[in-house]
Every structure is written in C-alpha cells, then in structure tokens.
Design an enzyme around this catalytic site. Structure first.
Site, mmCIF file in Angstrom:
data_model
loop_
_atom_site.group_PDB
_atom_site.id
_atom_site.type_symbol
_atom_site.label_atom_id
_atom_site.label_comp_id
_atom_site.label_asym_id
_atom_site.label_seq_id
_atom_site.Cartn_x
_atom_site.Cartn_y
_atom_site.Cartn_z
ATOM 1 N N LYS A 169 47.830 58.798 42.171
ATOM 2 C CA LYS A 169 48.597 59.235 40.997
ATOM 3 C C LYS A 169 48.618 60.759 40.880
ATOM 4 C CE LYS A 169 48.655 56.154 37.140
ATOM 5 N NZ LYS A 169 48.069 55.648 35.894
ATOM 6 N N LYS B 23 32.168 34.225 43.633
ATOM 7 C CA LYS B 23 31.190 35.176 44.156
ATOM 8 C C LYS B 23 29.767 34.794 43.724
ATOM 9 C CE LYS B 23 33.264 38.495 46.556
ATOM 10 N NZ LYS B 23 32.959 38.633 48.004
ATOM 11 N N GLY C 219 34.063 47.586 55.390
ATOM 12 C CA GLY C 219 33.987 47.337 56.828
ATOM 13 C C GLY C 219 34.174 48.607 57.639
ATOM 14 N N TYR D 22 37.490 34.421 40.454
ATOM 15 C CA TYR D 22 36.893 35.238 41.525
ATOM 16 C C TYR D 22 35.396 35.427 41.282
ATOM 17 C CZ TYR D 22 36.097 39.420 44.420
ATOM 18 O OH TYR D 22 35.615 40.326 45.338
#
Length: 325
Positions: A198, A151, A23, A147
């Site tokens: 990291k 989708k 977005g 999930y």
C-alpha cells in the site's frame, strides 16, 4: 514393523508448503546460512509436487523421498473475508491435509514431525499473555473458527500419536510472521506486507496511505528468517510433544500505527498517513508469552523490527514483478 525402526543416519527432511513465506525462510537458513549438516537432504515441496488433500498423492511423495523428518507448513489459507465466508471449506481442507501428512508420516516411520500452528488458534476471550497451556481454554475468534479448530486438532493428534505409538510429533506457534516471499496482496495479505505494498503504491502514485482502523491494535511481529532459524533449532533440539510459541518478547509488541511509520521510513515515503476509523480494528491485542522459548534459548537475538522491515521492503521493491501482490 517398519514403523518401529529409529533412524540414526543423517536426516532427510521433507518440508511441506516449502515455497511459502516460512518455507523460503527455512530454505535460506539451511542453504545459505549453514543450517544443513553434512549428509543431510532437505526437500522443499510446493503444491505442484503433490496435492496434500489427496491421500494417494501424499503417500506417493513420502514414498518418493522417504523422509526421516517432516516440517509441515502446508495449509489452505485465504484472506479474512474468504475465511469468514467459507469456514466449512477451511475446516475440512485443513483437517484433511493435516491428517494425510501426520498419518502418512506415522505409517512410514517418520521420526519427527514439526507442524506449524497459528496464533489465531488462541482463545478469543482470555487473559494475557497467552502461553502454550492455554490453547484449548475457550473458543477461537469466530471470524475464522474453521481454520483455527483444524489447526488446534494438530496438537490433539500429536498428543494421541505419542500416547498410543510413542511418536515424537510436535508443533510450533509463531506470532505474526513477515518477510521476503510473503503474500503482499492489499486485500488478503498479512497486515505488515499489505501495508508495505500500500505504502509503495502510494509513494509511486503520490497519494496518501490509508490504514484500516485506528492503528491502535498491537502485535508481535517475527521476521521470517528469525523464525526459520528457530524452526531448525526446534527440529534438532526440542523434544516435547507440547507446542512451543515462537515469538519476540512481550515488550517488543508494536502498534499498527508504529509499524506503518517504520514502513514509511523504510520506503522513504514522505506523504500523508491516514486512519480510516470507520473500519474495524479486529482484536486489539493477542500478546503471547515466549517464556518457554526463553527457558531453552535465553540468548537468542531477534532481528530488530525496523531492520527486518527495511530488509523486507527492499526485497519487495527489488522483486516487485514476481512478488505475490
């Protein structure tokens, strides 16, 4: 019947999930790179504007902005561990969000909806490269099947809206996206962004970077701003109902090991990089074909990976206090 009228004026585009990685990239392309045409309105929604799990709130936000076009990015997502633990929640919540958005768009006569699928929807056992025709040819990886199936159902629903109502609702399938505003959390962020965090941490603490697994798995990484530019093109020009894979070329796939080295370079990390081979690698590759995209846009240039990683690392360091870590 209000559902029948075709809107011919300037677009009013509603972007769900407008505050996330993709977005924010679309917002940048539209507002900073001249992606917005005269008279257009682009509205970027975040969770505080509406809970899309709630059909009433979904309806209210559509009534408020009266979009002609919708880019549907909102989803319930989590780290791999949470997905594995709560497949039922991810299945139901995403089915509900997607149905609320698509059905409300249909009821309110929205001209076009472009939904964002994920490369995790591809069949786990398959031949490579994977293309758009192969999405439903076998079960997705069982770690986050809830999930993935939710989708996949967007594609099924798009086909049904077209067959029954002539609606031009479609979907894109990006490969591994990264860039500014990503989730950089080490436990549940996307692989590249988690590795950036990291490595930055290791640099400030003077410790080695430990990478999970062997570093051998290969991925196609796409810079969020490149994806944003392509999404604006899909919204304006792509007329198929069938989804389109948005990915760099197959030969631009890199190993996690190569990616970590680019990150170390971008952050000027001179310490030791070690691979914890007691930890699993996950899927070794998920190579996707961008042949369909290349038929439409043979000359689209992707930001070189090293440059895109450098830009993202610079953004992360500059925005460390507000980034999702």
């Amino acid at each position: 019947n209000e559902g029948e009228h075709i809107n011919t004026g300037p677009m009013r585009v509603l972007v769900t999930g407008g505050s996330g990685l993709v977005g924010k990239a679309i917002e940048h392309v539209v507002l900073q790179e001249g992606g917005k045409l005269e008279g257009e309105e682009w509205i970027f929604l975040s969770t505080k504007d509406a809970d899309l799990l709630d059909v009433g709130q979904t309806r209210a936000v559509f009534e408020k902005y009266r979009p002609t076009h919708v880019i549907h990015l909102a989803a319930k997502v989590g780290g791999l561990f949470l997905h594995m633990k709560e497949n039922m929640h991810f299945l139901r919540d995403n089915l509900r969000i997607n149905d609320n958005v698509l059905q409300t768009a249909h009821e309110m006569g929205v001209t076009k909806v472009l939904s964002c699928l994920s490369s995790c929807i591809f069949p786990d056992k398959t031949t490579y490269p994977i293309d758009e025709t192969m999405i439903h040819n076998g079960q997705p990886h069982d770690s986050n099947f809830g999930y993935s199936y939710a989708k996949r159902m967007i594609d099924v629903q798009n086909r049904a809206y077209f067959q029954q109502f002539g609606r031009r609702y479609t979907a894109i399938i990006p490969t591994n996206v990264f860039g500014p505003y990503d989730n950089f959390n080490i436990e549940n962020g996307h692989v590249l962004s988690a590795l950036m965090n990291k490595t930055y941490k290791a640099k400030t603490e003077g410790t080695p970077v430990t990478v999970c697994g062997t570093g051998a798995p290969r991925r196609q990484f796409i810079y969020s701003l490149d994806l944003g530019r392509l999404i604006v093109w899909v919204l304006r020009e792509y007329e198929e109902i069938a989804p389109i894979i948005l990915s760099v070329n197959e030969e631009d796939e890199v190993s996690i090991k190569e990616a970590v080295e680019m990150i170390a370079d971008a952050l000027d990390f001179k310490g030791k990089i070690q691979f914890d081979t007691t930890l699993p690698d996950g899927q070794m590759k998920k190579t996707a074909s961008n042949a369909k995209l290349r038929r439409y846009l043979p000359n689209f240039t992707f930001t070189p990976l090293q440059e895109a990683i450098k830009k993202t690392c610079d953004w992360f360091v500059a925005n460390y206090d507000t980034a999702r870590t």
